[in-house]
Design a protein around this motif. Structure first.
Motif, PDB file in Angstrom:
ATOM      1  N   THR A  66     -33.430  -2.573 -19.505  1.00  8.23           N
ATOM      2  CA  THR A  66     -32.062  -3.050 -19.311  1.00  8.23           C
ATOM      3  C   THR A  66     -31.952  -4.074 -18.199  1.00  8.23           C
ATOM      4  OG1 THR A  66     -31.631  -1.169 -17.866  1.00  8.23           O
ATOM      5  CG2 THR A  66     -31.038  -0.936 -20.189  1.00  8.23           C
ATOM      6  N   ALA A  83     -24.112  -3.559 -21.645  1.00 14.26           N
ATOM      7  CA  ALA A  83     -23.625  -2.183 -21.499  1.00 14.26           C
ATOM      8  C   ALA A  83     -24.313  -1.494 -20.332  1.00 14.26           C
ATOM      9  CB  ALA A  83     -23.870  -1.405 -22.797  1.00 14.26           C
ATOM     10  N   ARG A 116     -22.682  -2.585 -17.258  1.00 14.33           N
ATOM     11  CA  ARG A 116     -21.383  -1.902 -17.086  1.00 14.33           C
ATOM     12  C   ARG A 116     -21.591  -0.506 -16.493  1.00 14.33           C
ATOM     13  NH1 ARG A 116     -16.587  -3.437 -19.358  1.00 14.33           N
ATOM     14  NH2 ARG A 116     -17.574  -4.612 -21.049  1.00 14.33           N
ATOM     15  N   ASN A 167     -15.568  -5.604 -14.763  1.00 11.80           N
ATOM     16  CA  ASN A 167     -15.520  -5.154 -16.153  1.00 11.80           C
ATOM     17  C   ASN A 167     -14.893  -6.211 -17.064  1.00 11.80           C
ATOM     18  OD1 ASN A 167     -16.701  -2.440 -16.505  1.00 11.80           O
ATOM     19  ND2 ASN A 167     -15.226  -1.860 -14.925  1.00 11.80           N
ATOM     20  N   GLU A 224     -19.451 -10.208 -23.473  1.00  5.12           N
ATOM     21  CA  GLU A 224     -19.596  -9.583 -24.787  1.00  5.12           C
ATOM     22  C   GLU A 224     -18.954 -10.457 -25.865  1.00  5.12           C
ATOM     23  OE1 GLU A 224     -17.923  -5.716 -24.218  1.00  5.12           O
ATOM     24  OE2 GLU A 224     -19.763  -4.886 -23.345  1.00  5.12           O
TER      25      GLU A 224
END
Length: 280
Positions: free
Chosen positions: A3, A63, A66, A95, A102
């Motif tokens: 990630t 993600a 986040r 966010n 996204e």
């Protein structure tokens, strides 16, 4: 799946941006959290803009970033989490940025100006809001901030419209404006803008100038004199770039300021703020 964003990094840093990021004008204690926010945004932007990574991988990495904003992770997201926690700053700004990135993965076209400004509401306005919160500024300044940040974002889109299309098949020029001017999306692949595409860019540059008129009083609303000076500089640089877009073709001509040009514009804007009265 990993990630971390490192292997998708573009190598771009804050010195390559159109506008100052946490410049030496700002107090040292404020620069660190702003740079944490910038590094977070840069990493997320690099993920969304990577030319070959699959969309599913991009979304998974975003993600993970986040999750890092809640303290569950490492890297730039965790560093920002710590900076926000130390100062009690709302993670909503970060966010919102992730929502924008996204969208960059999943949405490649915008039907009209309102939808483009809706994107700017996520991709640009939170940046200025975060900086204001770091400085403890009154949120009454948010409307002026939002107009300026939207203008900066649209300027970037116009400058990079050819590259965005060729490299990412992404078009931020509203479809209805293209249609009204008789331009085609495919025109963005050319070495020089067609007359119709030039009209599109000019129309959008004028709408951007209207945003800059709305934000003209922004610096005067800011109590911190150093931040007010930086905002004045950014506003003046944006005015100059928007004016250039009325006469220069971003497909075939340089729109970005050269370093000396930017320095001269910044010096003039700074001189105008030196003796300005701070808001009560």
């Amino acid at each position: 799946m990993a990630t971390a964003a490192t292997n998708l990094a573009s190598g771009k840093d804050h010195k390559a941006e159109n506008f100052p990021v946490a410049s030496v004008l700002l107090k040292r204690e404020h620069r660190a959290p702003i740079m944490a926010f910038y590094r977070f945004a840069r990493a997320a932007d690099d993920i969304a803009d990577h030319p070959t990574a699959p969309p599913a991988e991009k979304l998974a990495r975003l993600a993970a970033m986040r999750a890092g904003l809640t303290g569950n992770g490492d890297g730039v997201a965790h560093a920002l989490y710590k900076a926000m926690a130390e100062r009690g700053i709302d993670p909503g700004h970060a966010n919102d940025l992730l929502d924008a990135f996204e969208r960059d993965v999943t949405i490649r076209r915008y039907p009209d100006w309102d939808s483009l400004i809706g994107y700017c509401r996520l991709s640009a306005m939170p940046v200025g809001r975060f900086v204001l919160d770091v400085h403890g500024e009154d949120r009454a300044s948010w409307p002026a901030n939002d107009a300026l940040c939207a203008a900066l974002q649209v300027i970037n889109h116009l400058q990079d419209c050819g590259r965005d299309y060729r490299a990412l098949d992404r078009v931020y020029l509203p479809a209805d404006t293209l249609a009204d001017c008789g331009a085609r999306i495919e025109d963005l692949a050319a070495a020089q803008a067609t007359p119709a595409l030039r009209e599109v860019i000019e129309r959008l540059a004028r709408r951007t100038q209207a945003l800059l008129v709305q934000s003209a009083g922004f610096a005067g609303l800011i109590r911190d004199r150093r931040l007010a000076a930086e905002v004045a500089i950014i506003h003046r640089l944006a005015e100059s770039l928007a004016a250039r877009l009325l006469t220069r073709d971003p497909l075939s001509e340089r729109v970005h300021h050269r370093r000396l040009e930017a320095a001269i514009i910044a010096a003039r804007a700074l001189a105008g703020r030196l003796f300005a009265k701070a808001p009560a």
